[in-house]
Design an enzyme around this catalytic site. Structure first.
Site, mmCIF file in Angstrom:
data_model
loop_
_atom_site.group_PDB
_atom_site.id
_atom_site.type_symbol
_atom_site.label_atom_id
_atom_site.label_comp_id
_atom_site.label_asym_id
_atom_site.label_seq_id
_atom_site.Cartn_x
_atom_site.Cartn_y
_atom_site.Cartn_z
ATOM 1 N N ASP A 1 0.861 -1.183 0.000
ATOM 2 C CA ASP A 1 0.000 0.000 0.000
ATOM 3 C C ASP A 1 0.897 1.231 0.000
ATOM 4 O O ASP A 1 1.986 1.207 0.576
ATOM 5 C CB ASP A 1 -0.871 0.060 1.258
ATOM 6 N N ASP B 1 1.161 4.841 1.576
ATOM 7 C CA ASP B 1 0.600 5.578 2.714
ATOM 8 C C ASP B 1 0.680 7.075 2.433
ATOM 9 O O ASP B 1 1.779 7.622 2.280
ATOM 10 C CB ASP B 1 1.369 5.249 3.992
#
EC number: 2.7.7.66
Length: 213
Positions: free
Chosen positions: A135, A137
């Protein structure tokens, strides 16, 4: 004092003691290499003049997160979470197109996200943190619900088109933050993250000036 997600470098002669059991040798090696720590949320155990820090080790070192406290006076340098353009060139090739698209779309709505977590640490250390399933951030500084809605819409569309995943927070006018995905939901209360803890607040309390108008 630097807020959460800021990167800090300690003075070379600064004492550092890992709060994570058994992690002291790794912590010493980390700082000896000239790498930074990240400012973490305070938990109340800090002494006056101290800041809570974290060192997230890369996957090759077990992805352990080392916790420590340091004296504010021992911080040699600090920078906010990195701007997105600062990390794009350090990201894996399979991430480049998606991140460039994200930057262009953010610019189009007048927003400039900052990056923390694995992408930021790969950029500042040169160590491999990011993989295809990571992911990214993101930290979005905003002032109004209109901006929050625009960011949420952008991220939902970006995830759909690129098949990548964004995590991160919306940084509110009072310096507190809320997870963007939680904000995108329909719950009447959301978890608000502060420098010294978390608490549930009504959604209507996130932008009080607008509510009072």
């Amino acid at each position: 004092m630097a807020g959460r997600h800021a990167l800090v470098w300690l003075r070379a002669d600064a004492p550092s003691q890992a709060l994570t059991p058994g992690a002291q040798p790794r912590l010493q090696a980390w700082f000896a290499a000239g790498f930074p720590a990240v400012v973490a949320r305070r938990d109340g155990a800090e002494q006056p003049g101290q800041v809570r820090l974290g060192v997230p080790l890369p996957p090759a070192q077990g992805k352990q997160r080392i916790a420590l406290c340091a004296q504010v006076s021992d911080i040699a340098r600090s920078v906010p979470a990195l701007a997105l353009p600062e990390v794009i060139s350090h990201a894996p090739p399979q991430w480049q197109a998606a991140l460039h698209a994200l930057q262009a779309q953010a610019t189009a709505i007048g927003m400039q996200p900052r990056v923390f977590g694995s992408f930021a640490f790969q950029a500042v250390t040169g160590l491999p943190y990011v993989h295809a399933a990571s992911d990214v951030d993101l930290l979005w500084t905003l002032d109004t619900p209109t901006q929050a809605h625009a960011v949420v819409t952008l991220l939902q569309q970006w995830e759909h088109v690129t098949a990548r995943r964004a995590d991160g927070e919306l940084l509110l006018p009072d310096g507190n933050a809320v997870n963007w995905r939680e904000y995108a939901g329909d719950a009447q209360q959301v978890l608000v993250k502060r420098n010294d803890g978390c608490r549930l607040l009504p959604r209507t309390a996130l932008f009080p000036e607008r509510c009072a108008a």
